[in-house]
Motif scaffolding. Sequence first.
Motif, PDB file in Angstrom:
ATOM      1  N   ASP A 147       0.830  -1.205   0.000  1.00  0.00           N
ATOM      2  CA  ASP A 147       0.000   0.000   0.000  1.00  0.00           C
ATOM      3  C   ASP A 147       0.865   1.254   0.000  1.00  0.00           C
ATOM      4  N   VAL A 148       1.911   1.262   0.822  1.00  0.00           N
ATOM      5  CA  VAL A 148       2.825   2.408   0.861  1.00  0.00           C
ATOM      6  C   VAL A 148       3.504   2.588  -0.500  1.00  0.00           C
ATOM      7  N   VAL A 149       3.945   1.473  -1.095  1.00  0.00           N
ATOM      8  CA  VAL A 149       4.613   1.540  -2.395  1.00  0.00           C
ATOM      9  C   VAL A 149       3.684   2.118  -3.460  1.00  0.00           C
ATOM     10  N   VAL A 150       2.439   1.642  -3.505  1.00  0.00           N
ATOM     11  CA  VAL A 150       1.494   2.079  -4.539  1.00  0.00           C
ATOM     12  C   VAL A 150       1.130   3.544  -4.363  1.00  0.00           C
ATOM     13  N   VAL A 151       0.865   3.969  -3.126  1.00  0.00           N
ATOM     14  CA  VAL A 151       0.478   5.363  -2.896  1.00  0.00           C
ATOM     15  C   VAL A 151       1.619   6.311  -3.248  1.00  0.00           C
ATOM     16  N   PHE A 152       2.834   5.962  -2.879  1.00  0.00           N
ATOM     17  CA  PHE A 152       3.979   6.852  -3.111  1.00  0.00           C
ATOM     18  C   PHE A 152       4.413   6.842  -4.573  1.00  0.00           C
ATOM     19  N   LEU A 153       4.436   5.669  -5.196  1.00  0.00           N
ATOM     20  CA  LEU A 153       5.006   5.564  -6.542  1.00  0.00           C
ATOM     21  C   LEU A 153       3.969   5.571  -7.659  1.00  0.00           C
ATOM     22  N   PHE A 154       2.673   5.483  -7.307  1.00  0.00           N
ATOM     23  CA  PHE A 154       1.666   5.481  -8.368  1.00  0.00           C
ATOM     24  C   PHE A 154       0.585   6.534  -8.153  1.00  0.00           C
ATOM     25  N   THR A 155      -0.135   6.458  -7.022  1.00  0.00           N
ATOM     26  CA  THR A 155      -1.272   7.357  -6.824  1.00  0.00           C
ATOM     27  C   THR A 155      -0.850   8.825  -6.819  1.00  0.00           C
ATOM     28  N   LYS A 156       0.168   9.170  -6.034  1.00  0.00           N
ATOM     29  CA  LYS A 156       0.619  10.571  -5.976  1.00  0.00           C
ATOM     30  C   LYS A 156       1.139  11.054  -7.334  1.00  0.00           C
ATOM     31  N   PRO A 157       2.008  10.337  -8.035  1.00  0.00           N
ATOM     32  CA  PRO A 157       2.438  10.811  -9.354  1.00  0.00           C
ATOM     33  C   PRO A 157       1.284  10.953 -10.348  1.00  0.00           C
ATOM     34  N   VAL A 158       0.331  10.025 -10.315  1.00  0.00           N
ATOM     35  CA  VAL A 158      -0.809  10.118 -11.240  1.00  0.00           C
ATOM     36  C   VAL A 158      -1.642  11.366 -10.923  1.00  0.00           C
ATOM     37  N   MET A 159      -1.833  11.671  -9.644  1.00  0.00           N
ATOM     38  CA  MET A 159      -2.583  12.876  -9.286  1.00  0.00           C
ATOM     39  C   MET A 159      -1.864  14.132  -9.768  1.00  0.00           C
ATOM     40  N   THR A 160      -0.543  14.129  -9.687  1.00  0.00           N
ATOM     41  CA  THR A 160       0.225  15.280 -10.189  1.00  0.00           C
ATOM     42  C   THR A 160       0.005  15.460 -11.683  1.00  0.00           C
ATOM     43  N   LEU A 161      -0.060  14.366 -12.427  1.00  0.00           N
ATOM     44  CA  LEU A 161      -0.241  14.439 -13.878  1.00  0.00           C
ATOM     45  C   LEU A 161      -1.668  14.845 -14.250  1.00  0.00           C
ATOM     46  N   VAL A 162      -2.679  14.276 -13.590  1.00  0.00           N
ATOM     47  CA  VAL A 162      -4.065  14.596 -13.963  1.00  0.00           C
ATOM     48  C   VAL A 162      -4.431  16.015 -13.562  1.00  0.00           C
ATOM     49  N   ALA A 163      -3.723  16.578 -12.566  1.00  0.00           N
ATOM     50  CA  ALA A 163      -3.991  17.971 -12.180  1.00  0.00           C
ATOM     51  C   ALA A 163      -3.660  18.937 -13.309  1.00  0.00           C
ATOM     52  N   ARG A 164      -2.881  18.487 -14.289  1.00  0.00           N
ATOM     53  CA  ARG A 164      -2.513  19.338 -15.427  1.00  0.00           C
ATOM     54  C   ARG A 164      -3.504  19.216 -16.577  1.00  0.00           C
ATOM     55  N   THR A 165      -4.451  18.303 -16.467  1.00  0.00           N
ATOM     56  CA  THR A 165      -5.445  18.136 -17.531  1.00  0.00           C
ATOM     57  C   THR A 165      -6.604  19.114 -17.322  1.00  0.00           C
ATOM     58  N   LYS A 166      -7.239  19.472 -18.419  1.00  0.00           N
ATOM     59  CA  LYS A 166      -8.318  20.459 -18.363  1.00  0.00           C
ATOM     60  C   LYS A 166      -9.523  19.922 -17.604  1.00  0.00           C
ATOM     61  N   PHE A 167      -9.821  18.620 -17.773  1.00  0.00           N
ATOM     62  CA  PHE A 167     -11.004  18.031 -17.149  1.00  0.00           C
ATOM     63  C   PHE A 167     -10.963  18.193 -15.636  1.00  0.00           C
ATOM     64  N   PHE A 168      -9.841  17.881 -15.023  1.00  0.00           N
ATOM     65  CA  PHE A 168      -9.726  17.967 -13.563  1.00  0.00           C
ATOM     66  C   PHE A 168      -9.383  19.380 -13.110  1.00  0.00           C
ATOM     67  N   ALA A 169      -8.481  20.064 -13.832  1.00  0.00           N
ATOM     68  CA  ALA A 169      -8.036  21.389 -13.393  1.00  0.00           C
ATOM     69  C   ALA A 169      -9.160  22.418 -13.448  1.00  0.00           C
ATOM     70  N   SER A 170     -10.103  22.257 -14.384  1.00  0.00           N
ATOM     71  CA  SER A 170     -11.198  23.219 -14.508  1.00  0.00           C
ATOM     72  C   SER A 170     -12.322  22.954 -13.518  1.00  0.00           C
ATOM     73  N   GLY A 171     -12.204  21.876 -12.749  1.00  0.00           N
ATOM     74  CA  GLY A 171     -13.233  21.559 -11.775  1.00  0.00           C
ATOM     75  C   GLY A 171     -14.521  21.084 -12.407  1.00  0.00           C
ATOM     76  N   HIS A 172     -14.419  20.227 -13.410  1.00  0.00           N
ATOM     77  CA  HIS A 172     -15.603  19.692 -14.079  1.00  0.00           C
ATOM     78  C   HIS A 172     -16.521  19.019 -13.041  1.00  0.00           C
ATOM     79  N   PRO A 173     -17.822  19.152 -13.194  1.00  0.00           N
ATOM     80  CA  PRO A 173     -18.734  18.562 -12.202  1.00  0.00           C
ATOM     81  C   PRO A 173     -18.552  17.056 -11.998  1.00  0.00           C
ATOM     82  N   TRP A 174     -18.089  16.339 -13.033  1.00  0.00           N
ATOM     83  CA  TRP A 174     -17.883  14.890 -12.901  1.00  0.00           C
ATOM     84  C   TRP A 174     -16.437  14.526 -12.521  1.00  0.00           C
TER      85      TRP A 174
END
Length: 595
Positions: A536-563
């Motif tokens: 769990d520690v490995v996945v959160v540190f090496l996968f979940t956090k990096p993926v969140m950093t990447l999706v925060a740069r996408t328009k869908f998530f960064a613009s606060g889309h309702p979905w």
Amino acid sequence: MAAPKKGRRPTGAQGRPGRALAIILIAMVALTAGMFISKQTTPRLGIDLAGGTSITLKAKSEPGKESAINETNMNTAVGIIDRRVNGLGVSEAEVQTQGRDHIIVNIPKGTNEQQAREQVGTTAQLYFRPVIAFADGSPAAPEGTPSPSPSASGSGAPKAGDGKTSPSATPSSSATSQGRALSEALKAPAAPTPSPSASESKKADDTKAPSPSASAPAPTGDEAAAAALQAKFAALDCNDPAQRAAAGQGAKPEEPMIACGQRGDAWSKWVLGPAQVNGQDVKEAKGQIDPQRGQWIVTMQFTDKGADKFAKITGELATKQMPQNQFAIVLDGKVISDPSVSQALTGGNAEISGGFTQQSAQDLGNMLSYGALPLSFSEDSVTTVTAALGGEQLKAGLIAGAIGLALVVIYLLVYYRGLAFIAIVSLLVSAILTYTIMSLLGKGIGFALNLPAVCGAIVAIGITADSFIVYFERIRDEIREGRTLRPAVERAWPRARRTILVSDFVSFLAAAVLFIVTVGKVQGFAFTLGLTTLLDVVVVFLFTKPVMTLVARTKFFASGHPWSGLDPKRLGAKPPLRRSRRTGSAPAPVDAKEA
């Protein structure tokens, strides 16, 4: 004049998400490739899921030692057998007492049954005894028939384990003279050869008594014992399994004995002197391959006391002729090797060689390292255990786990919407890592998946989902404070990281304590829980956090889309605090949160 603004690095710098994702991707590929290379593509199942073999051992009462069958010795035997068959304690072989004098050993399917039976049934009493006489395993011919008999000074014996030739034998002039030779050897098995005076006396006796039966002097007590031993040795047929099994049983360490052993494909027999070194003098033993000869051997390291004994006996044997310059290594009454000695072996190390396979060498090293059983056991029964009941329970458990997982996914979709897909993919990555590691551990350390271990894996789903929820809620809290997504992702991480580490540490500590203080199937639950907590520690540190950093740069998530699950209005976010500007007034200072 207003002071120039100074750039400030936001808390929780973004780092390099691509590097972390590359590391976990490489780990997944390597583990999957290792699983296919090792040909272990599924986890090994425990006896409750796959069935197996149940062996019942009965402690044997020896004359004068009935009191040795007690609770202390039985528990000691259980511990030794458990270490032998379980190794690291997670291969799920069950060892437990039943009644006063029985031990039940349940071995999962997939384990080599024959090897396991040798592990649990072997007492592992090891002795080093000097060789007095040697012959092939067939019984001697009847009296009056010319036949070779073992010689105490034969020559040409091979080194142990080659199985090609046997020591040459010399005809015996009479049973009495041969008995005297054995008697002398039994008195001092490692002593120098007889003196000239003794030889001359023997010649004189032979000259005076051409008919041994008519003129042999009355045998002494030692000579009578030696004659009885010689008669028993001559009659022994080591090719008969019943005689072979009984040959070395019941012999006391301080007394001579007759034993059988195998050289190559043929059985041989020995007359052996009193034990000079025993298994308690061996500090450590292990099976390994000899790089020079390319053969499997068992190396032994003696204790300080054992090293002195071994050096002394080998120094004495080095002065003798074949076969009395050999010592036999006797395990549970059976000769497993009889190497010759040319010089004293000092340094506290020795090796057993001759005809070992990898499995037999490692098994012998395993038995010698873990020690001898305090009692002798016989197999009372061997039965096959079916997995019908365990299969039904596994099916019910998997259904319950699937329902629980579906409810978790539905909750994530309803509450977190777009973020739910990140959580689901993270769970999938954790499942792949868990499956491949469990498959490899089945071959590597004998880990077997039983029902409690499956329960541990199901519990781990909740632990892993909880880590995602902690991080997502921290991000949403930052958005409620009025921040945009990218700084919210980075500022939320340090706070979420501390909470996740503390929670996982508590879970891992509980699993470690449970593994140490419990035995049997509960250890499977603790082992799986601890493993999945680390993952769990490995996945959160090496996968979940990096993926969140990447999706925060996408328009869908960064613009606060309702979905997206990060809609500021739905979360009740505070608007950025600004002061209205008035004509002729100084510009209002920008609130720090706006940056």
